[in-house]
Design a protein around this motif. Structure first.
Motif, PDB file in Angstrom:
ATOM      1  N   ASN A 194       0.853  -1.181   0.000  1.00  0.00           N
ATOM      2  CA  ASN A 194       0.000   0.000   0.000  1.00  0.00           C
ATOM      3  C   ASN A 194       0.896   1.240   0.000  1.00  0.00           C
ATOM      4  N   THR A 195       0.902   1.958  -1.113  1.00  0.00           N
ATOM      5  CA  THR A 195       1.740   3.158  -1.230  1.00  0.00           C
ATOM      6  C   THR A 195       0.940   4.439  -1.031  1.00  0.00           C
ATOM      7  N   ASP A 196      -0.315   4.317  -0.602  1.00  0.00           N
ATOM      8  CA  ASP A 196      -1.127   5.496  -0.323  1.00  0.00           C
ATOM      9  C   ASP A 196      -0.508   6.271   0.841  1.00  0.00           C
ATOM     10  N   ALA A 197      -0.225   7.548   0.633  1.00  0.00           N
ATOM     11  CA  ALA A 197       0.508   8.334   1.623  1.00  0.00           C
ATOM     12  C   ALA A 197      -0.236   8.443   2.948  1.00  0.00           C
ATOM     13  N   SER A 235      10.028   2.816   1.318  1.00  0.00           N
ATOM     14  CA  SER A 235       8.889   3.729   1.215  1.00  0.00           C
ATOM     15  C   SER A 235       9.023   4.565  -0.053  1.00  0.00           C
ATOM     16  N   HIS A 236       7.974   4.568  -0.888  1.00  0.00           N
ATOM     17  CA  HIS A 236       8.050   5.222  -2.197  1.00  0.00           C
ATOM     18  C   HIS A 236       6.908   6.198  -2.432  1.00  0.00           C
ATOM     19  N   VAL A 237       7.174   7.167  -3.279  1.00  0.00           N
ATOM     20  CA  VAL A 237       6.143   8.044  -3.828  1.00  0.00           C
ATOM     21  C   VAL A 237       5.493   7.308  -4.995  1.00  0.00           C
ATOM     22  N   SER A 238       4.160   7.213  -4.974  1.00  0.00           N
ATOM     23  CA  SER A 238       3.464   6.494  -6.050  1.00  0.00           C
ATOM     24  C   SER A 238       2.526   7.434  -6.794  1.00  0.00           C
ATOM     25  N   ALA A 239       1.896   6.887  -7.822  1.00  0.00           N
ATOM     26  CA  ALA A 239       1.007   7.679  -8.673  1.00  0.00           C
ATOM     27  C   ALA A 239      -0.305   7.990  -7.970  1.00  0.00           C
ATOM     28  N   CYS A 240      -0.988   8.986  -8.466  1.00  0.00           N
ATOM     29  CA  CYS A 240      -2.329   9.324  -7.980  1.00  0.00           C
ATOM     30  C   CYS A 240      -3.271   9.453  -9.177  1.00  0.00           C
ATOM     31  N   PRO A 241      -4.535   8.993  -9.022  1.00  0.00           N
ATOM     32  CA  PRO A 241      -5.088   8.346  -7.834  1.00  0.00           C
ATOM     33  C   PRO A 241      -4.297   7.085  -7.472  1.00  0.00           C
ATOM     34  N   THR A 297      -6.430  10.575  -3.907  1.00  0.00           N
ATOM     35  CA  THR A 297      -5.537  11.557  -4.516  1.00  0.00           C
ATOM     36  C   THR A 297      -4.934  12.437  -3.434  1.00  0.00           C
ATOM     37  N   VAL A 298      -3.617  12.481  -3.415  1.00  0.00           N
ATOM     38  CA  VAL A 298      -2.858  13.259  -2.447  1.00  0.00           C
ATOM     39  C   VAL A 298      -1.780  14.005  -3.210  1.00  0.00           C
TER      40      VAL A 298
END
Length: 726
Positions: A547-550, A571-577, A584-585
């Motif tokens: 789960n990469t949701d911030a 820990s990674h920055v992922s795409a949005c949505p 969306t963040v």
């Protein structure tokens, strides 16, 4: 001296910088626990009391003395069969079917340095940094021996415990339960803190009172699991981050485990950490030995925060190994959420082009590069490069990525196999499958029998051929299912298979580290399904969650932080949505959250706007600026994201000269109130300059009154505030 033996009373005292652990050999040869807590001087046997306890039995040795009972005394290593009806550390079934064991003291040895465990991960230390105590126990009838191992790291306030169970008798025995550590508390009310979860939402914080009866967490899944982490904390009921007594127990093992807490009839509390006993039945013939994995203990008189710091430093310095142990890890981008299985060599090179422009340092090729593998239904076990899909050899692809100034990494899943694979067609007997039964599939894959050397050797040879012909500098080791259908045609008895399986995984990883010492290995099991201290011995970082949701990550990383250092958290920055939650963040908030770990990206940079690309460049620069502080600074939890309006945490350098405050607004309301974040860990007498504004603040003021977050409109806003001591 960390270890002191008082000969007259036969009392052993283990001292660390701030703690004392004490036990004694009594007149009957039983090992009686006396004390563990804040550092003290003197002998604590005066705490023991004796009374006729009614239905609590008495050892035969005591004659007519009804006041002596193992059912009421605090013990160092309780076993089933000597009159103690509470949770046992050791359960032995004898050849005649009886369950009995009566361990009595035979001697001890003290040596400089920290013991090691053959085939198992363990905390390590130089001879001048640690001492080892060995206590020898033996059953006078069956000649079963238990060697209790204590490793003391005084400067780190760490005590480790392990046990060797030896069959020195002439008859076969079965070890049905084996723990490595027990803590008996004579009195007090404690809360049990554990970390539960599920795939994509691991290590949620749970705190419940220890009540009468038995409370247990554990894993029957063959791995340490997403569902419960092999770590528990026992805290005084009023203990907070900054005050109160807390005891930690962390199991250094990647297989099944169980942690038990029991408040007994006399309001005493016993906690036990060890192997999962439901499927464990380890046979020992004459002369054979079972080594129980290590438990790492620490105590804090200053709340949960200090306990966490003890574990973070110990694991960074005395558990993680290899080239990257102390280095800030390269910023990477993983191809999984960028392309999934739909890629070619050109896709990866395009990803590398975009990554190079952004300052990213490594491209990782995830699942789908080998065998016949265009989805997750085939190909596992066939570790040869699909050059038709890539359009070139893996060596050539890695070279082209390197020419762009980036390192190259690769995903593998060595323990798994697809039925649609050449390896399965050649060796269907190499999987876990009970004769006469159809196996349970998970992610449409089966589990290879890594308890067998020939299976491990074949997979290792395949993967080594790949690594020998490509400049791979990072490996993501995945494991995407729980284990079932445990049956090995090569096993002497089936009750030993899962333990030997985990030892097989460790042997494979050790060989991999030795052959490729410059490769950074990241552990993974569907994200955080095997996020444990055992894996950290081989993989200094572990993918924290799929789960990469911030926003979810603030909770996942919060729970993880109680035991594991930030340097271990992938820990990674992922795409949005977001691909897991649809949320969306902002890119900024995703970056701040991901910087509470080994930083990277999980997206297609080609889809970013020019403004977003500039922001990514700035994030990479920021991480390089603060990377050392993030990885080695003291970590402070400044809020509880499951309850508070903000998720806030800080990194403070050990010399207190630098601090990085991070905050994410989780809730926004109309006419919003101000959130004040109280810092911790600063020098109260010093002044700190906030880097961006140039304003100066007293360290004492920032800790006592707090720092006000801006009141702004917007969802999930994030702040990263850097302070330097004047």
């Amino acid at each position: 001296m960390a270890i002191i033996f008082q000969e007259e009373k036969k009392i052993f005292t283990l001292h660390t910088k701030q703690t004392t652990y004490q036990f004694k050999v009594d007149c009957y040869g039983f090992l009686i626990h006396l004390y563990y807590g804040k550092k003290i001087q003197g002998e604590m046997d005066y705490l023991l009391t004796f009374a006729d306890r009614g239905f609590s039995g008495n050892p035969y040795d005591t004659g007519l003395d009804r006041t002596y009972s193992m059912d009421a005394l605090p013990q160092e290593y309780p076993c089933m069969g000597n009159g103690d009806y509470r949770s046992s550390a050791l359960v032995v079934q004898n050849e005649n079917g009886t369950y009995s064991c009566d361990l009595r003291y035979k001697g001890y040895k003290i040596v400089d340095g920290k013991y090691a465990l053959p085939g198992l991960p363990a905390v390590y230390a130089a001879a001048k940094e640690a001492q080892t105590l060995e206590i020898y126990l033996e059953d006078p009838v069956t000649k079963i021996r238990a060697v209790l191992l204590y490793g003391i790291l005084p400067e780190d306030d760490i005590i480790t415990r392990s046990v060797r169970i030896e069959n020195a008798g002439s008859q076969k025995i079965y070890v049905r339960k084996a723990a490595s550590a027990v803590l008996d508390f004579l009195y007090g009310n404690y809360d049990m803190i554990s970390f539960y979860g599920r795939h994509a939402m691991e290590r949620n914080f749970q705190r419940v009172p220890v009540a009468h009866g038995s409370q247990m967490i554990g894993s029957r899944r063959g791995t340490s699991s997403h569902q419960y982490n092999p770590a528990v904390i026992f805290a005084e009921e009023n203990a907070t981050e900054e005050s109160g007594s807390c005891y930690g127990m962390v199991f250094v093992y990647s297989g099944g485990f169980q942690a038990e807490a029991e408040k007994d009839q006399f309001n005493q509390t016993r906690v036990v950490m060890g192997m999962e006993s439901g499927t464990f039945c380890y046979p020992l013939e004459e002369g054979e030995t079972l080594v129980v994995p290590e438990t790492v203990l620490t105590y804090s008189a200053k709340g949960l925060e200090k306990l966490s710091h003890n574990y973070h430093r110990c694991f960074r310095r005395h558990l993680c190994r290899g080239k990257y142990r102390d280095e800030v890890r390269p910023v990477l981008i993983n191809s999984w959420e960028a392309a999934y299985f739909d890629f070619t060599g050109e896709t990866i090179l395009k990803l590398a082009d975009e990554a190079a422009k952004l300052g990213i340092e490594m491209v990782v090729l995830d699942d789908g590069w080998f065998g016949k593998r265009d989805d997750d239904n085939s190909g596992l076990g066939d570790w040869y490069v699909n050059e038709e899909k890539l359009g070139c050899s893996l060596g050539e692809l890695a070279r082209k990525v390197n020419e762009k100034g980036l390192k190259f990494g690769l995903w593998i899943e060595p323990e798994m196999i697809s039925e649609d694979s050449d390896l399965y067609r050649s060796h269907p007997d190499w999987v876990f499958q009970i004769p006469g039964r159809s196996p349970v599939r998970a992610r449409n894959q089966l589990v290879l029998d890594f308890s067998r050397k020939e299976v491990r050797d074949e997979v290792f040879e395949q993967i080594s051929k790949v690594l020998d012909h490509a400049n791979v500098e990072y490996i993501k080791w995945d494991m995407n299912r729980s284990i079932s259908d445990v049956y090995s045609i090569a096993a002497r008895e089936q009750g030993m298979v899962l333990y030997n399986y985990v030892l097989g995984v460790y042997e494979f990883l050790e060989k991999l580290m030795n052959r490729y010492p410059d490769i950074l290995i990241e552990g993974c099991s569907g994200g955080g399904g095997r996020f444990d201290a055992g894996m950290l011995y081989y993989t200094p970082q572990i993918w924290c969650s799929d789960n990469t949701d911030a926003v979810d990550r603030t909770e996942i990383q919060y729970g993880t932080s109680f035991i594991y250092p930030v340097s271990a958290v992938g820990s990674h920055v992922s795409a949005c949505p977001n691909h897991q939650t649809g949320r969306t963040v902002s890119l900024h908030t995703r970056g701040v959250t991901a910087m509470a770990g080994t930083f990277g990206y999980e997206l297609d940079p080609g889809t970013l706007t020019e403004a977003e690309k500039e922001e990514v460049k700035e994030q990479v620069r920021t991480y390089h600026t603060y990377g050392k502080l993030i990885q080695t600074g003291d970590y402070y939890r400044l809020s509880n994201p499951a309850k508070d309006e903000t998720a806030a945490w800080a990194f403070v350098s050990e010399d207190k000269r630098e601090a990085l405050l991070n905050a994410v607004m989780l809730k926004v309301h109309g006419n919003m109130t101000v959130n004040y974040i109280r810092m911790r860990g600063l020098d109260p007498e010093a002044f700190y300059r906030e880097e961006k504004t140039g304003k100066c603040y007293s360290g004492g003021a920032l800790m006592e009154a707090g720092y006000p977050l801006p009141v702004e409109s917007g969802e999930y806003l994030a702040y990263q505030i850097h302070f330097i001591q004047e």
